[in-house]
Design an enzyme around this catalytic site. Structure first.
Site, PDB file in Angstrom:
ATOM      1  N   ASP A  64      -9.830  -9.341   9.044  1.00 54.00           N
ATOM      2  CA  ASP A  64      -9.248  -8.018   8.770  1.00 54.00           C
ATOM      3  C   ASP A  64     -10.182  -6.841   9.040  1.00 54.00           C
ATOM      4  O   ASP A  64      -9.722  -5.794   9.461  1.00 54.00           O
ATOM      5  CB  ASP A  64      -8.783  -7.966   7.308  1.00 54.00           C
ATOM      6  CG  ASP A  64      -7.827  -6.813   7.032  1.00 54.00           C
ATOM      7  OD1 ASP A  64      -6.937  -6.570   7.867  1.00 54.00           O
ATOM      8  OD2 ASP A  64      -7.971  -6.141   5.994  1.00 54.00           O
ATOM      9  N   LYS A 124      -9.637  -1.814   1.727  1.00 54.97           N
ATOM     10  CA  LYS A 124      -9.255  -0.675   2.562  1.00 54.97           C
ATOM     11  C   LYS A 124     -10.029   0.594   2.170  1.00 54.97           C
ATOM     12  O   LYS A 124     -10.472   1.367   3.018  1.00 54.97           O
ATOM     13  CB  LYS A 124      -7.751  -0.422   2.448  1.00 54.97           C
ATOM     14  CG  LYS A 124      -6.914  -1.624   2.801  1.00 54.97           C
ATOM     15  CD  LYS A 124      -7.149  -2.061   4.215  1.00 54.97           C
ATOM     16  CE  LYS A 124      -6.358  -3.303   4.557  1.00 54.97           C
ATOM     17  NZ  LYS A 124      -6.631  -3.791   5.911  1.00 54.97           N
ATOM     18  N   SER A 168      -1.610  -3.680  10.452  1.00 48.46           N
ATOM     19  CA  SER A 168      -1.359  -4.608   9.353  1.00 48.46           C
ATOM     20  C   SER A 168      -0.146  -5.481   9.661  1.00 48.46           C
ATOM     21  O   SER A 168       0.865  -4.991  10.170  1.00 48.46           O
ATOM     22  CB  SER A 168      -1.070  -3.820   8.076  1.00 48.46           C
ATOM     23  OG  SER A 168      -2.115  -2.917   7.847  1.00 48.46           O
ATOM     24  N   ARG A 222       0.843  -1.192   0.000  1.00 47.04           N
ATOM     25  CA  ARG A 222       0.000   0.000   0.000  1.00 47.04           C
ATOM     26  C   ARG A 222       0.875   1.238   0.000  1.00 47.04           C
ATOM     27  O   ARG A 222       1.993   1.224   0.511  1.00 47.04           O
ATOM     28  CB  ARG A 222      -0.891   0.034   1.247  1.00 47.04           C
ATOM     29  CG  ARG A 222      -2.061  -0.917   1.196  1.00 47.04           C
ATOM     30  CD  ARG A 222      -2.981  -0.739   2.378  1.00 47.04           C
ATOM     31  NE  ARG A 222      -2.416  -1.229   3.605  1.00 47.04           N
ATOM     32  CZ  ARG A 222      -1.827  -0.484   4.529  1.00 47.04           C
ATOM     33  NH1 ARG A 222      -1.758   0.838   4.374  1.00 47.04           N
ATOM     34  NH2 ARG A 222      -1.317  -1.011   5.617  1.00 47.04           N
ATOM     35  N   CYS A 260       0.313  -7.817  11.873  1.00 46.52           N
ATOM     36  CA  CYS A 260       0.638  -8.027  13.293  1.00 46.52           C
ATOM     37  C   CYS A 260      -0.106  -9.228  13.866  1.00 46.52           C
ATOM     38  O   CYS A 260      -0.274  -9.343  15.078  1.00 46.52           O
ATOM     39  CB  CYS A 260       0.319  -6.783  14.109  1.00 46.52           C
ATOM     40  SG  CYS A 260       1.498  -5.460  13.856  1.00 46.52           S
ATOM     41  N   ARG A 316       1.402 -12.267  -0.421  1.00 50.28           N
ATOM     42  CA  ARG A 316       0.053 -12.553   0.100  1.00 50.28           C
ATOM     43  C   ARG A 316      -0.561 -13.807  -0.498  1.00 50.28           C
ATOM     44  O   ARG A 316      -0.204 -14.242  -1.584  1.00 50.28           O
ATOM     45  CB  ARG A 316      -0.874 -11.369  -0.259  1.00 50.28           C
ATOM     46  CG  ARG A 316      -0.427 -10.024   0.282  1.00 50.28           C
ATOM     47  CD  ARG A 316      -0.741  -9.881   1.737  1.00 50.28           C
ATOM     48  NE  ARG A 316      -0.303  -8.613   2.279  1.00 50.28           N
ATOM     49  CZ  ARG A 316      -1.005  -7.899   3.157  1.00 50.28           C
ATOM     50  NH1 ARG A 316      -2.190  -8.310   3.556  1.00 50.28           N
ATOM     51  NH2 ARG A 316      -0.515  -6.776   3.645  1.00 50.28           N
ATOM     52  N   HIS A 324     -10.725  -1.849  11.520  1.00 44.36           N
ATOM     53  CA  HIS A 324      -9.671  -2.747  11.042  1.00 44.36           C
ATOM     54  C   HIS A 324      -9.519  -3.862  12.079  1.00 44.36           C
ATOM     55  O   HIS A 324      -8.572  -3.867  12.862  1.00 44.36           O
ATOM     56  CB  HIS A 324      -8.376  -1.925  10.911  1.00 44.36           C
ATOM     57  CG  HIS A 324      -7.290  -2.607  10.152  1.00 44.36           C
ATOM     58  ND1 HIS A 324      -5.962  -2.284  10.296  1.00 44.36           N
ATOM     59  CD2 HIS A 324      -7.320  -3.583   9.221  1.00 44.36           C
ATOM     60  CE1 HIS A 324      -5.227  -3.018   9.498  1.00 44.36           C
ATOM     61  NE2 HIS A 324      -6.023  -3.822   8.831  1.00 44.36           N
ATOM     62  N   TYR A 362      -1.454  -3.556  -6.865  1.00 41.83           N
ATOM     63  CA  TYR A 362      -1.285  -4.258  -5.591  1.00 41.83           C
ATOM     64  C   TYR A 362      -2.565  -4.202  -4.737  1.00 41.83           C
ATOM     65  O   TYR A 362      -3.210  -3.141  -4.644  1.00 41.83           O
ATOM     66  CB  TYR A 362      -0.085  -3.679  -4.798  1.00 41.83           C
ATOM     67  CG  TYR A 362      -0.019  -4.335  -3.459  1.00 41.83           C
ATOM     68  CD1 TYR A 362       0.512  -5.611  -3.329  1.00 41.83           C
ATOM     69  CD2 TYR A 362      -0.610  -3.741  -2.361  1.00 41.83           C
ATOM     70  CE1 TYR A 362       0.480  -6.263  -2.123  1.00 41.83           C
ATOM     71  CE2 TYR A 362      -0.654  -4.390  -1.137  1.00 41.83           C
ATOM     72  CZ  TYR A 362      -0.109  -5.656  -1.026  1.00 41.83           C
ATOM     73  OH  TYR A 362      -0.168  -6.306   0.170  1.00 41.83           O
TER      74      TYR A 362
END
Ligand code: OXD
Ligand code: MN
Length: 647
Positions: A337, A270, A312, A112, A314, A431, A290, A261
């Site tokens: 998420d 997002k 993100s 991002r 974590c 990912r 989030h 991406y």
């Protein structure tokens, strides 16, 4: 006559043979075969409700694609997209698995881009708090309406020449749920379409529903073309120099240019579910966060749902798919998420996962750390920027034990790789994009249109020092303060370099759709709308004086959730500490743990550390948010500083 013109070519692979299209699969004959003189190669214009048609017409006029494809979400359509991506070299097959593919991006397009992400409002103050003079604001980027228009005019006219424009109707949340919202993404990337098909409910059923409501979020995306006209890597077109991600909340509009991406291009995630979502949530009185959502059942059969906000990369996916080491416990996954949470008529806070898939960070995911994810992701999955093995599989850091002898690895850049290479095999932000329904522990209510009732909210981050394993807030306002004061070590999910402890309030810093001070006020106001859950802060990442983690994490985090459940049930299993309530010695179930746990080290509150932490938080609040931050939050900070002074 149906308007479906393009027939897929045969794919020379067993796992993706294309079925013959039959009459019942064809979309209806439409009134138009063109939009603004541009051929509609798939789908029918008449399937578009009037406002959707206007959006497509305007986008065609601006982007000038050579054809338009209106997505139906069918299996056959997906196979066509796979064929196109194989021909373009965007993906390669992974014959070791069923219907899995590997995409390798341009190395300049791997994360991002927070610095190029903007929210457009009439007044800057509606988007970001005014930082103290001389301080750079870090709580989002504002763009004026004229800057917004100019950014589009500088990039979009003719940007889809020689490309297909795909029209992707999608629903965030189960179609028709009172908590769900619809969007239409227009994109020139088949990778985006195939990924959106996994990450959201997509296609004809959404369009059919849209006829009943008309209202939708408009999302325009192009991978772009560099201004010199040269696409460096034709298999992954993008324009990193001019990438920009724009949001206009007052029009429910998202415009993204230059990147393929995930977080920049799968606009339901997002951009919609968090940035635009948070502005809709503010207007309508709910929360777009989030957060993962999980259900946990204790040995007595008592089940509760918990959400957790971690920045993100974590460990949200790992917690959402937890494999408890505590006997008799069961965790089920609702989402990993994003959570949309709203009070029902009885004042119960209910949450849905607006997504339909997991876009998880691959490195670190393994049979040891997340066996459930490993049991989820090896069919119907698009991997991005992981390494490739000579037996047709994937590889990333953490998968060492599953690498068969003799197998050769090709890294994410396409170069031969060995353990001695000294570089990561997979990009740290590589990912997997995989359907949520495949998760073996997906919760039976994960698609419940009413959502699931939430009993507790966890905040957390990567804190190597000073922050205990868990503490509970003393009140809702104290919990909101804990969310606002969150800090965490930076990760590879965005463009940040190096491991620095960054402020990441509510794990939402990159995702606020409006002024953070107003966001905090909105959170505080939730207490007046219904029965608010308990709030906790967790930290799995504390290190001891030897530099090693002092808590094993993963399945043993069930021990922490057990304490959360007991607190939600009103058990008196805590002691008051300066920063909140913590489990007293003996309150946390540490029975039969493999690792010896030093409770005192795990829960210690070093005075020097906390004096510094509180001072850093105060400086952040005052310099970044100033008077936009509600006084209640400053009151909580004052109380914290008083309590620390007495340590
Ligand atoms: C994500 C992120 O992709 O937070 O979920 O970056
Ligand atoms: Mn995320």
């Amino acid at each position: 006559m149906p308007e479906i013109i393009e027939q897929p070519k045969d794919i020379p692979l067993d796992n993706c043979s294309i079925p013959q299209q039959n009459k019942s699969q064809q979309t209806n004959c439409g009134l138009y075969s063109h939009i603004r003189g541009t051929n509609v190669s798939y789908g029918t214009v008449s399937s578009l409700p009037p406002l959707a048609k206007v959006f497509v017409e305007e986008s065609v006029a601006l982007c000038q694609p050579n054809q338009v494809h209106i997505c139906d979400g069918s299996e056959m359509e997906n196979k066509m997209l796979v064929r196109i991506m194989l021909d373009d070299g965007t993906i390669i097959p992974l014959p070791k698995y069923e219907n899995c593919w590997l995409a390798r991006t341009n190395p300049a397009d791997v994360a991002r881009v927070e610095s190029r992400t903007f929210i457009c409002t009439e007044h800057q103050h509606d988007t970001i708090p005014t930082p103290k003079i001389g301080v750079k604001g870090t709580l989002g980027n504002w763009i004026s309406p004229s800057g917004f228009d100019q950014a589009i005019q500088e990039r979009f006219p003719g940007c889809m020449k020689d490309r297909t424009m795909y029209v992707v109707p999608f629903s965030m949340g189960p179609i028709g749920s009172p908590l769900s919202k619809i969007g239409i993404e227009i994109t020139d990337s088949p990778y985006v379409v195939a990924s959106m098909r996994i990450m959201a409910r997509m296609g004809t059923p959404v369009l059919e529903h849209l006829w009943k409501q008309e209202e939708f979020v408009r999302a325009l995306h192009s991978v772009g073309t560099p201004s010199n006209g040269v696409t460096e890597m034709p298999s992954w077109p993008c324009d990193p120099e001019r990438t920009i991600i724009l949001h206009k909340p007052c029009e429910n509009l998202i415009v993204s240019y230059g990147s393929g991406y995930g977080g920049n291009s799968l606009l339901g995630k997002k951009c919609f579910a968090l940035r635009i979502g948070s502005t809709i949530a503010k207007r309508e009185g709910w929360l777009a966060e989030h957060m993962l959502i999980l259900g946990i059942t204790n040995p007595k059969g008592d089940k509760k749902y918990i959400t957790a906000a971690f920045p993100s990369a974590c460990g949200k996916t790992n917690l959402a798919m937890l494999n408890p080491t505590l006997p008799g416990y069961k965790v089920e996954c609702v989402g990993d998420d994003i959570a949309w949470m709203k009070f029902d008529n009885e004042g119960v806070l209910r949450a849905i996962n607006p997504e339909n898939g997991f876009f998880g960070v691959a490195p670190g995911t393994s049979v040891e750390t997340n066996p459930i994810a490993m049991a989820t992701i090896f069919k119907n999955t698009i991997f991005t920027n992981v390494a490739y093995t000579s037996d047709g599989g994937v590889y990333w850091e953490g998968m060492e034990s599953s690498l068969s002898p003799g197998v050769k690895v090709t890294d994410w850049l396409g170069k031969p790789w060995t353990m001695e290479s000294g570089t990561p095999a997979a990009h740290p932000n590589s990912r997997f994009c995989t359907p949520a329904g495949q998760c073996p522990i997906i919760d039976s209510h994960w698609e419940d249109p009413q959502g699931v009732p939430i009993s507790a909210i966890l905040f957390g981050g990567r804190r190597p020092a000073g922050v205990p394993l868990i503490y509970e807030s003393r009140s809702w306002a104290h919990g909101v303060f804990i969310g606002a004061a969150m800090r965490s070590e930076s990760t590879a999910a965005a463009e940040h370099k190096g491991k620095v402890i960054m402020h990441d309030p509510f794990a939402m810093r990159p995702f606020f759709g409006y002024n953070f001070g107003h966001y905090v006020q909105h959170w505080l106001s939730m207490e007046n709308r219904g029965k608010v859950p308990k709030i906790f802060h967790v930290n799995w990442f504390r290190k001891g004086s030897n530099g090693k983690f002092i808590w094993p994490g993963y399945g043993d985090n069930s021990r922490v959730l057990d304490w959360v459940l007991r607190r939600c049930n009103g058990e008196n299993c805590y002691t008051d500490a300066a920063i909140g309530r913590i489990p007293a010695k003996g309150d946390l179930n540490l029975e039969s743990m493999k690792q010896q746990i030093d409770y005192d080290e795990l829960f210690s509150l070093p005075k020097e550390f906390w004096l510094e932490e509180a001072a850093v938080i105060r400086n952040y609040f005052e310099s970044q948010i100033g008077s936009d931050l509600p006084q209640e939050i400053y009151n909580e900070l004052n109380q914290l500083q008083d309590a620390i002074a007495k340590l």
